[in-house]
Design a protein around this motif. Structure first.
Motif, PDB file in Angstrom:
ATOM      1  N   PHE A 138      45.976  39.946  50.010  1.00  0.00           N
ATOM      2  CA  PHE A 138      45.052  41.061  50.176  1.00  0.00           C
ATOM      3  C   PHE A 138      43.599  40.609  50.074  1.00  0.00           C
ATOM      4  N   HIS A 139      43.303  39.857  49.034  1.00  0.00           N
ATOM      5  CA  HIS A 139      41.909  39.450  48.848  1.00  0.00           C
ATOM      6  C   HIS A 139      41.454  38.473  49.922  1.00  0.00           C
ATOM      7  N   ILE A 140      42.372  37.594  50.353  1.00  0.00           N
ATOM      8  CA  ILE A 140      41.996  36.681  51.431  1.00  0.00           C
ATOM      9  C   ILE A 140      41.775  37.460  52.722  1.00  0.00           C
TER      10      ILE A 140
ATOM     11  N   LEU B 186      41.153  50.609  40.383  1.00  0.00           N
ATOM     12  CA  LEU B 186      42.288  49.702  40.175  1.00  0.00           C
ATOM     13  C   LEU B 186      41.838  48.432  39.462  1.00  0.00           C
ATOM     14  N   HIS B 187      40.657  47.935  39.843  1.00  0.00           N
ATOM     15  CA  HIS B 187      40.131  46.754  39.160  1.00  0.00           C
ATOM     16  C   HIS B 187      39.874  47.042  37.692  1.00  0.00           C
ATOM     17  N   ALA B 188      39.291  48.226  37.469  1.00  0.00           N
ATOM     18  CA  ALA B 188      38.934  48.570  36.097  1.00  0.00           C
ATOM     19  C   ALA B 188      40.158  48.523  35.205  1.00  0.00           C
TER      20      ALA B 188
ATOM     21  N   GLY C 255      35.180  32.692  44.821  1.00  0.00           N
ATOM     22  CA  GLY C 255      35.213  31.993  43.545  1.00  0.00           C
ATOM     23  C   GLY C 255      36.380  32.419  42.682  1.00  0.00           C
ATOM     24  N   CYS C 256      36.893  33.602  42.977  1.00  0.00           N
ATOM     25  CA  CYS C 256      38.007  34.138  42.202  1.00  0.00           C
ATOM     26  C   CYS C 256      39.334  33.708  42.808  1.00  0.00           C
ATOM     27  N   ILE C 257      39.365  33.768  44.146  1.00  0.00           N
ATOM     28  CA  ILE C 257      40.607  33.493  44.868  1.00  0.00           C
ATOM     29  C   ILE C 257      41.042  32.041  44.728  1.00  0.00           C
TER      30      ILE C 257
ATOM     31  N   GLY D 181      56.863  43.170  31.298  1.00  0.00           N
ATOM     32  CA  GLY D 181      56.297  43.350  32.631  1.00  0.00           C
ATOM     33  C   GLY D 181      54.812  43.148  32.612  1.00  0.00           C
ATOM     34  N   ARG D 182      54.233  43.049  33.828  1.00  0.00           N
ATOM     35  CA  ARG D 182      52.792  42.879  33.917  1.00  0.00           C
ATOM     36  C   ARG D 182      52.103  44.137  33.406  1.00  0.00           C
ATOM     37  N   SER D 183      52.727  45.246  33.686  1.00  0.00           N
ATOM     38  CA  SER D 183      52.181  46.488  33.146  1.00  0.00           C
ATOM     39  C   SER D 183      53.385  47.295  32.688  1.00  0.00           C
TER      40      SER D 183
ATOM     41  N   GLY E 291      52.455  44.827  48.564  1.00  0.00           N
ATOM     42  CA  GLY E 291      53.147  43.883  47.687  1.00  0.00           C
ATOM     43  C   GLY E 291      52.538  43.885  46.300  1.00  0.00           C
ATOM     44  N   SER E 292      51.218  43.896  46.280  1.00  0.00           N
ATOM     45  CA  SER E 292      50.515  43.798  45.013  1.00  0.00           C
ATOM     46  C   SER E 292      50.739  45.035  44.140  1.00  0.00           C
ATOM     47  N   LEU E 293      50.835  46.186  44.774  1.00  0.00           N
ATOM     48  CA  LEU E 293      50.932  47.405  43.978  1.00  0.00           C
ATOM     49  C   LEU E 293      52.367  47.848  43.718  1.00  0.00           C
TER      50      LEU E 293
HETATM   51  C1  HEM Z   1      35.816  42.841  48.256  1.00  0.00           C
HETATM   52  C2  HEM Z   1      36.015  43.425  47.165  1.00  0.00           C
HETATM   53  C3  HEM Z   1      37.331  43.625  46.475  1.00  0.00           C
HETATM   54  C4  HEM Z   1      38.216  44.618  46.706  1.00  0.00           C
HETATM   55  C5  HEM Z   1      38.097  45.731  47.723  1.00  0.00           C
HETATM   56  C6  HEM Z   1      39.316  44.431  45.806  1.00  0.00           C
HETATM   57  C7  HEM Z   1      40.404  45.263  45.704  1.00  0.00           C
HETATM   58  C8  HEM Z   1      41.427  45.121  44.826  1.00  0.00           C
HETATM   59  C9  HEM Z   1      42.514  46.020  44.671  1.00  0.00           C
HETATM   60  C10 HEM Z   1      42.700  47.289  45.465  1.00  0.00           C
HETATM   61  C11 HEM Z   1      43.322  45.551  43.709  1.00  0.00           C
HETATM   62  C12 HEM Z   1      44.552  46.246  43.206  1.00  0.00           C
HETATM   63  C13 HEM Z   1      45.760  45.524  43.366  1.00  0.00           C
HETATM   64  C14 HEM Z   1      46.493  45.464  42.057  1.00  0.00           C
HETATM   65  O1  HEM Z   1      46.192  46.240  41.143  1.00  0.00           O
HETATM   66  O2  HEM Z   1      47.357  44.613  41.928  1.00  0.00           O
HETATM   67  C15 HEM Z   1      42.757  44.346  43.242  1.00  0.00           C
HETATM   68  C16 HEM Z   1      43.301  43.544  42.251  1.00  0.00           C
HETATM   69  C17 HEM Z   1      42.682  42.417  41.755  1.00  0.00           C
HETATM   70  N1  HEM Z   1      41.450  41.919  42.128  1.00  0.00           N
HETATM   71 FE1  HEM Z   1      40.293  42.587  43.592  1.00  0.00          FE
HETATM   72  N2  HEM Z   1      39.089  43.324  45.059  1.00  0.00           N
HETATM   73  C18 HEM Z   1      37.867  42.816  45.426  1.00  0.00           C
HETATM   74  C19 HEM Z   1      37.237  41.732  44.888  1.00  0.00           C
HETATM   75  C20 HEM Z   1      37.720  40.986  43.835  1.00  0.00           C
HETATM   76  C21 HEM Z   1      37.027  39.942  43.194  1.00  0.00           C
HETATM   77  C22 HEM Z   1      35.612  39.489  43.533  1.00  0.00           C
HETATM   78  C23 HEM Z   1      37.842  39.469  42.231  1.00  0.00           C
HETATM   79  C24 HEM Z   1      37.585  38.353  41.256  1.00  0.00           C
HETATM   80  C25 HEM Z   1      36.649  38.349  40.395  1.00  0.00           C
HETATM   81  C26 HEM Z   1      39.043  40.215  42.269  1.00  0.00           C
HETATM   82  C27 HEM Z   1      40.110  40.027  41.427  1.00  0.00           C
HETATM   83  C28 HEM Z   1      41.220  40.814  41.382  1.00  0.00           C
HETATM   84  C29 HEM Z   1      42.329  40.583  40.510  1.00  0.00           C
HETATM   85  C30 HEM Z   1      42.464  39.474  39.516  1.00  0.00           C
HETATM   86  C31 HEM Z   1      43.248  41.595  40.759  1.00  0.00           C
HETATM   87  C32 HEM Z   1      44.602  41.741  40.134  1.00  0.00           C
HETATM   88  C33 HEM Z   1      44.545  42.639  39.011  1.00  0.00           C
HETATM   89  C34 HEM Z   1      45.916  42.822  38.531  1.00  0.00           C
HETATM   90  O3  HEM Z   1      46.619  41.818  38.455  1.00  0.00           O
HETATM   91  O4  HEM Z   1      46.238  43.955  38.247  1.00  0.00           O
HETATM   92  N3  HEM Z   1      38.954  41.135  43.250  1.00  0.00           N
HETATM   93  N4  HEM Z   1      41.584  44.088  43.941  1.00  0.00           N
END
Ligand code: HEM
Lengths: 591, 360
Positions: A211-213, B316-318, A132-134, A532-534, A500-502
């Protein structure tokens, strides 16, 4: 700082990143990430409103965080409580030792945490949330790729990184040069009004989506693996073989969709098992080499090949893998019955009771034995085998070393009805003693310690058993697990996406050039700012590099007097600077 | 009959000697760091509170001209940076020495001693590896000594790169002493060969990544913990009507980098190591597939690696979630590191699983 004292003491605002600055900066900071915005307002009533609200909540970052947290907490019990899938014996033992707790745990699925309803619920919700997020994020991102970086905010000075200078060049030319320069550096740039807006680092978002996909791909691979897998065990004594069909397995389990009718034809024979052990030192007895030498074939008329199978090198055969799991000893015995006929001859696998030194137990069942007058007299033997006997003085039947240094077999004997004809399956490692009588000599149970070659005679001329030698046995796990490739692909994609994301910064740069009139003279003010984003240490660096790159097309006005800092009202009246360097107002400002 | 060569006793003995010498020198470094902090506390300069007031006068929005006198050469332009809205704009503290010469001298001595101790320490790890002719990561003793060596090595690397990290010296040296002490007493295992299950090049890949991840994450965790203290301290200072920090707390905390710097330092480390930790788990799964016939089997060690990974993902999410930045995220970071520690000590000692090491 005093201006900040009115901010709440809540320190969470302390590390506010540029994303928040977005609210200050209007459109300039918008959509620098595709992270969903938080929304906790309650819905208007009505089922649709609630459904929509529920969906919003489920796909919010906050709930994703909560579900991640639950997932890690939910995984804990499975590591502390015995699990049926890993060690069923321990689970039974636990249930015996803690009967009430065992019942509660059973109801909660604590003995199979990772396939329990509640654990599945957590990760399924997480993945629904993820999808739902992706999906909307991907669309949004495509939209961003199609669109253009937002125009420059009115006051560039409020951005996290900023620089400015004056030049005599024409503003139009400066802007054209700026656009060229940014594009050359792979920024997406366009001109809007008196400024160029540019953005770079979209790969960050790509990486994040990949990554999420990839996480979803890995979950699918996991599901495929457990639905179509098969896994079986087989204990083989040296000289014996195995062919891949259901009846040949000692135990077998498979996923819901595995078709047992179409198992690949392959098989192998265990020629020899080799084990060596540490002979001295504090780790005496620790295994050093385990190796099973096998001859295998695959396909209906497959040719035979020889290969070793070791602990870390399974045999890869016809889509399955054959792993070496454990090994033990199989004493060879020859049993004669009352008629003097050889009724049993072969190696009988004994199971190690002590995994270190291989004190083993086992039974020999001889259903075809008769007394000397031809009456049915099934024989059963039970006893211990030790590869290295401690010696007569040691008094116990415990092995001292895992290798065959001083092998001894001790057996007692039973006769009567083994119960093997009842049709009920029974363990080959245990005697069912209900209808058996132990042989006794002068009232004491018959038992004998035998060295290889020795024989134990049964009373009443009922026959004898000879301990003729020892073979090794090895047990193998034969698995067929589809989805491994998919899982690995997912894992690699996740890793790349994560990097890439980090490690990639997504950032925007604006360059503005405007003609102003100062003291009656027209001059061009160039302003550059970055967001920047951060917060990143590299952003100011990069901005400085860009400024340097633009400099040839917007050279510093030669007579740029100190007074050019006209838009820095806080500056003290500047001293005329004819000295060796530029006054550094930032120093002054910081002091 | 033994294929594996008998351990070279002399080398093993030398390895132990080196580790003990390293501990002795680390102890000296510890004392020197203590002296640095003690002398630094007498400093009357560089008080954060003073800096805070000075800071107030500086408007956050200043523009600067990048220029050089009359010549038209643009030198590297000065770029004005401005923290995002809501951050405190507190400058970093002056470091443990508090700007005092004597403190600084002891600090330098401490760093030099740390370098010496580290050299001995690394020598100990290498001779151990040579004595058994394999990767020195077969049991908890070897794991612990390598772990500490990597942590100190990474700290020294940051120092070499001229990063402002000397503040981490004291906590690091203290815990390294604890870790080594535990290693040579409780966890000690005589040098020897590995069981066949560990004969694999994946040992090199998987275990080395696990060690590096943990050692570097440890530095991140220390920074996170200090962030929590310093952040509370700054919050108290920012609110003169509330209760103020005590003298001792002030003396220590005012010399640390600002909360924002600590937070950023911790984030960088955690974010950089997270992919490495992810790789560690993937490599472990590949190895498990080769050794046990399944890449994932919820073995306790696997479970806790997974929990650690999810906890860091949560961290990281937090940080990307409004309302969870700062302190809450920091707590998550600490919990995540606690999971790593439990995976190492807890699972090895209290839980039985497939990942058993020779003699603990
Ligand atoms: C299976 C569970 C999940 C794991 C292990 C996971 C892991 C991660 C990690 C490691 C990052 C860090 C990358 C970064 O800071 O750019 C990240 C970023 C992010 N995740 Fe997830 N994620 C999960 C589920 C989700 C879900 C359910 C959502 C949506 C509600 C989500 C939305 C995001 C978003 C929007 C970012 C980017 C944050 C940013 O731009 O800094 N993730 N995720």
């Amino acid at each position: 700082m005093s201006t900040k004292t009115d901010t709440p003491r809540d320190p969470d605002t302390g590390a506010a990143a540029a994303a928040d600055a977005g609210s200050d900066l209007g459109a300039a900071g918008s959509q620098l990430s595709t992270a969903p915005t938080e929304d906790v307002t309650f819905p208007s009533l009505g089922p649709l409103g609630w459904a929509r609200w529920f969906w919003r909540q489920l796909t919010s970052m906050r709930v994703a965080l909560l579900l991640l947290f639950l997932l890690s907490i939910g995984a804990i019990p499975g590591s502390l409580i015995p699990q049926t899938s890993i060690d069923p014996v321990k689970v039974d033992q636990f249930k015996v030792e803690h009967s009430t707790l065992g019942d509660i745990y059973d109801k909660l699925g604590m003995f199979h945490v990772y396939s329990s309803v509640w654990f599945s619920a957590i990760y399924l919700l997480l993945f629904i949330s993820l999808i739902g997020c992706i999906v909307p994020r991907s669309w949004q991102f495509v939209g961003q790729l199609r669109g253009r970086p937002p125009g420059a905010p009115r006051r560039l000075t409020r951005l996290p990184a900023y620089t400015t200078w004056r030049t005599d060049a024409d503003p139009d030319e400066v802007l054209a040069a700026a656009e060229r320069m940014l594009k050359k550096r792979r920024f997406r740039a366009h001109r809007a009004g008196t400024a160029v807006a540019a953005e770079k680092g979209y790969l960050r978002e790509v990486g994040n989506l990949v990554f999420h996909i990839a996480l979803i791909v890995m979950l699918v691979a996991f599901a495929v693996g457990s639905l179509w897998k098969s896994e079986g065990g087989k204990l083989i004594t040296e000289g014996d073989g195995f062919a891949n069909s259901l009846t040949q397995y000692d135990d077998f389990k498979s996923g819901a969709f595995f078709d047992t009718d179409t198992m690949e034809p392959f098989g192998f024979t265990l020629n020899k098992f080799v084990a060596t052990y540490e002979r001295s030192g504090p780790q005496k007895g620790t295994p050093r080499v385990f190796r099973a030498d096998v001859t295998y074939f695959s396909g209906a008329d497959g040719k035979e090949h020889k290969t070793p199978i070791e602990v870390n090198t399974p045999l890869d055969i016809a889509g399955s893998k054959v792993y070496l799991l454990s090994h033990g000893y199989a004493p060879e015995v020859t049993v004669k019955d009352g008629r003097g006929k050889v009724v049993y001859k072969g190696a009988v696998p004994f199971l190690p009771q002590d995994p270190k030194n291989f004190t083993s137990t086992g039974v020999v069942k001889v259903p075809g034995a008769q007394t000397k007058d031809g009456k049915r007299n099934q024989l059963g033997f039970q006893g211990f085998f030790v590869p290295t006997f401690g010696g007569k003085g040691s008094g116990s039947m415990f092995s001292q070393f895992p290798a065959l240094d001083y092998p001894v077999l001790t057996l007692t004997a039973y006769h009567g009805d083994l119960g093997v004809d009842s049709g009920l399956p029974q363990s080959v490692y245990q005697l069912q003693k209900k209808n058996l009588k132990q042989y006794k000599v002068k009232g004491a149970p018959l038992a004998k310690m035998m060295l290889p070659g020795e024989t134990m005679k049964l009373p009443n001329g009922d026959g004898s058993i000879q301990f003729t030698g020892i073979k090794n046995w090895a047990s193998f796990k034969i698995t067929h697990q589809p989805g491994n490739g998919l899982a690995l692909t997912g894992a690699v994609a996740a890793l790349l996406g994560l990097a890439g994301s980090l490690f990639i910064q997504r950032r925007r740069v604006w360059i503005r050039a405007e003609r102003v009139t100062e003291n009656g003279i027209g001059i061009t003010v160039v302003e550059m700012a970055g967001l920047g984003r951060s917060e990143s240490a590299r952003l100011p660096e990069e901005l400085a590099d860009l400024a340097l790159a633009l400099e040839p097309d917007a050279p510093l006005a030669p007579n740029a007097a100190p007074g050019t800092e006209s838009d820095t009202p806080s500056q003290d009246p500047a001293e005329p600077t004819d000295s060796d360097g530029p006054a550094d107002p930032s120093e002054g400002a910081r002091a | 009959m033994n294929v594996a060569a008998a351990a070279n006793e002399t080398l093993a003995h030398n390895s132990n000697l080196l580790v003990y010498s390293a501990m002795a020198v680390y102890t000296l470094a510890f004392l020197a760091h203590m002296a640095e902090w003690v002398f630094g506390s007498r400093s009357k300069v560089g008080r954060t509170a003073a800096a805070l007031t000075a800071q107030v006068k500086a408007p956050a929005t200043v523009s600067v001209v990048a220029q050089k006198g009359g010549t038209a050469v643009l030198e590297r332009p000065k770029v004005i940076t401005k923290s995002a809205a809501g951050s405190r704009e507190v400058p970093d503290g002056p470091g443990a020495a508090g700007g005092t010469e004597k403190g600084d001298l002891y600090g330098r001595i401490a760093v030099s001693l740390t370098v010496l101790a580290w050299a001995l320490h690394v020598g100990g790890v290498i001779t151990r590896a040579l004595s058994v002719q394999r990767a020195p990561w077969g049991n908890m003793y070897e794991f612990s000594t390598t772990f500490a060596a990597v942590a100190v090595g990474f700290y020294l690397l940051l120092l070499t790169l001229k990063k402002n990290v000397r503040w981490i010296g004291l906590p690091l040296v203290t815990t390294v002493l604890l870790d080594l002490g535990l290693a040579v007493t409780v966890l000690y295992t005589a040098s020897d060969q590995l069981v066949p299950a560990l004969h694999s090049y994946w040992l090199w890949i998987h275990v080395s990544c696990a060690i590096i991840s943990g050692a570097v994450l440890y530095l991140g965790a220390v920074a996170t913990l200090l962030f929590l203290f310093r952040d509370r301290y700054e919050a108290k200072l920012a609110d003169p009507t509330g209760d103020q920090p005590g003298a001792f707390a002030t003396s220590v905390l005012e010399r640390l980098p600002s909360a924002a710097s600590l937070d950023k330092f911790a984030y960088r480390i955690n974010a950089t190591v997270f992919p490495l930790w992810t790789f560690t788990i993937i490599a472990g799964a590949i190895w498990a597939e080769a050794a046990w016939g399944r890449y994932w089997g919820w073995d306790p060690k696997e479970v806790w690696s997974f929990i650690t990974w999810v906890a860091y993902a949560g961290y990281l999410h937090a940080r990307a979630t409004a309302g969870w930045k700062g302190r809450k995220a920091a707590w998550l970071g600490l919990i995540a590191f606690a999971c790593y520690l439990f995976n190492y000590y807890g699972v090895n000692i209290f839980v039985t699983g497939l990942h058993s090491y020779a003699g603990v």
